[in-house]
Design an enzyme around this catalytic site. Structure first.
Site, PDB file in Angstrom:
ATOM      1  N   THR A 162       0.832  -1.205   0.000  1.00  0.00           N
ATOM      2  CA  THR A 162       0.000   0.000   0.000  1.00  0.00           C
ATOM      3  C   THR A 162       0.866   1.254   0.000  1.00  0.00           C
ATOM      4  OG1 THR A 162      -1.677  -1.211   1.241  1.00  0.00           O
ATOM      5  CG2 THR A 162      -1.863   1.189   1.205  1.00  0.00           C
ATOM      6  N   GLU A 373      -4.120  -7.072   5.964  1.00  0.00           N
ATOM      7  CA  GLU A 373      -3.607  -7.252   7.333  1.00  0.00           C
ATOM      8  C   GLU A 373      -4.150  -8.523   7.976  1.00  0.00           C
ATOM      9  OE1 GLU A 373      -2.449  -4.299   9.921  1.00  0.00           O
ATOM     10  OE2 GLU A 373      -2.532  -2.678   8.463  1.00  0.00           O
ATOM     11  N   GLY A 374      -4.288  -9.547   7.145  1.00  0.00           N
ATOM     12  CA  GLY A 374      -4.775 -10.842   7.595  1.00  0.00           C
ATOM     13  C   GLY A 374      -6.232 -11.007   7.259  1.00  0.00           C
TER      14      GLY A 374
END
Length: 441
Positions: A162, A373-374
């Site tokens: 990102t 993020e998972g």
């Protein structure tokens, strides 16, 4: 009523911050949100506004020139920006993601060198963990770092990064000892101007189109040895510890997206008339709005609770419940955001499906919060493992802390209801389980 303990609510300072960020977001960021999405362009207006107001990286401690805001304040900033533009909320969110490894594990010299420019708004900081074949299984990464004198030579490609190309600095995880598995991974600070660092093509995404996502490529990139974050072989441990804190920022982003969709849908149904009356007067619509608001508030309370645990942990206080709380907040808030934005589109009917109205953008933006993020499937695995290992129990709330000085909420002195000792847990309820998964007093 003179309560002997602080209210379970953000402080007056937090609410003043919310009002400040909301005003700035509505005035400076919202007007460009649709164009940012349509053109898939970077939200420079948002960066300028946030940097000008000192809101681009509020979490950086004042020792390094930052605002020194706590984790809850950081959540509120991200939430309020995401309410009008999810892409823009990734400016403060990713600045935190990239710098938390430095805050957790780097030398003091490295902190001063790289946190100060971010605090001043002169640079941004991204995070490079995932690879094409190492997403949820991040420890299987292939990017290598080989020692060469007083430097490390990096080779490999990181994916889904990102703000890649916009950020000046990157926390990069690379394998330094392939024979040690996860314990052979180390973390480095990489500058985009380092020789051998380049960027791949921009990804064409469903949502958050204003935030550039692209590969970061290392071809014999020479990184000075003093830019290693922490000791050799501790990079993966730092990566996991970082995510305990930054999953909460994704929960905050999800809250903001959901709040924006709920606000717009509620306003719309009050004005839209069918069968001679506002759509909001129909009970079925009211039930939808009630469910949306109820789930959003539940997600918010869970996220704020996780933020408080994060803040205590960043201050050096061990928080065994943080991993569970941050995973739960991220998972529940993102699932809630996806549901609320979908319902917002439904409430607008055909108008919700077209780009003249913002809720279809919010629905597309919400989806990524269930993935990065998972993934939420991974979050459920994390939560289950924490529960089964006895590292979290529903009875082990952080507000039920052993009595003692400074053990009240937010460090207040004990003595109130929330500082009473945790009572021993009886195990005879579980005759088939001689060693139940419960935290012992």
């Amino acid at each position: 009523m003179n309560d002997p303990f602080p209210a379970y609510a953000p402080s007056e300072e937090h609410e003043l911050l919310r009002a400040t960020v909301r005003e700035l977001a509505e005035d400076k960021i919202a007007p460009a949100a649709a164009d940012v999405d349509e053109q898939s362009r970077y939200p420079q207006e948002a960066l300028d506004a946030l940097t000008g107001a000192g809101l681009h990286a509020v979490h950086i401690p004042d020792a390094y020139g930052g605002e020194g805001a706590d984790a809850l304040a950081t959540v509120i900033v991200i939430e309020e920006v995401a309410r009008v533009c999810a892409s823009s909320s990734l400016i403060p969110a990713v600045n935190k993601l990239g710098t938390v490894p430095v805050l957790l594990s780097a030398s003091e010299e490295l902190k001063k060198r790289y946190l100060a420019p971010v605090a001043r708004g002169e640079a941004m900081f991204s995070y490079a963990l995932s690879e094409a074949g190492a997403g949820s299984d991040a420890a299987s990464m292939k990017t290598r770092a080989v020692r060469d004198g007083d430097s490390w030579m990096l080779n490999g490609t990181k994916m889904w990064i990102t703000n890649a190309g916009v950020s000046q600095y990157y926390t990069v995880m690379a394998v330094t000892d392939p024979d040690r598995g996860a314990n052979g991974i180390s973390a480095f600070v990489v500058d985009k101007d380092d020789p051998g660092v380049s960027f791949g093509a921009l990804e064409k995404k469903l949502g958050i189109k204003g935030s550039p996502t692209r590969p970061v490529i290392f071809e014999d990139a020479r990184i000075p040895a003093d830019r290693m974050i922490g000791a050799e072989g501790t990079g993966f441990k730092t990566a996991l510890a970082t995510l305990d804190h930054t999953r909460i920022t994704i929960a905050a982003q999800a809250l903001g997206i959901a709040q924006g969709a709920l606000d717009y849908a509620a306003g719309y149904v009050k004005q839209r008339e069918q069968f001679g009356q506002p759509v909001a007067s129909f009970e079925g619509v009211q039930f939808m709005l009630a469910d949306m608001a109820m789930k959003l508030e539940a997600a918010r309370q869970l996220t704020y609770h996780a933020a408080i645990l994060s803040e205590w942990a960043m201050r050096g206080e061990r928080q065994p419940g943080l991993t569970f709380a941050s995973s739960a907040a991220k998972c529940f808030a993102s699932d809630t955001a996806m549901e609320i934005t979908t319902d917002a589109v439904q409430l607008l009917g055909g108008y919700g499906y077209v780009k003249d109205y913002p809720v279809e953008r919010m629905m597309r933006d919400a989806k990524i919060t269930q993935i990065y993020e998972g993934t939420n499937q991974i979050q459920r695995m994390v939560m289950a493992r924490q529960l089964l290992k006895g590292l979290f129990s529903p009875t082990d709330l952080r507000f039920l802390r052993p009595a003692g000085p400074g053990n009240g909420p937010s460090g207040a002195k004990s003595g109130g209801l929330f500082s009473r000792p945790v009572c021993p847990i009886k195990t005879d309820y579980f005759p088939s389980f001689p060693d139940p998964v419960l935290n012992r007093c």
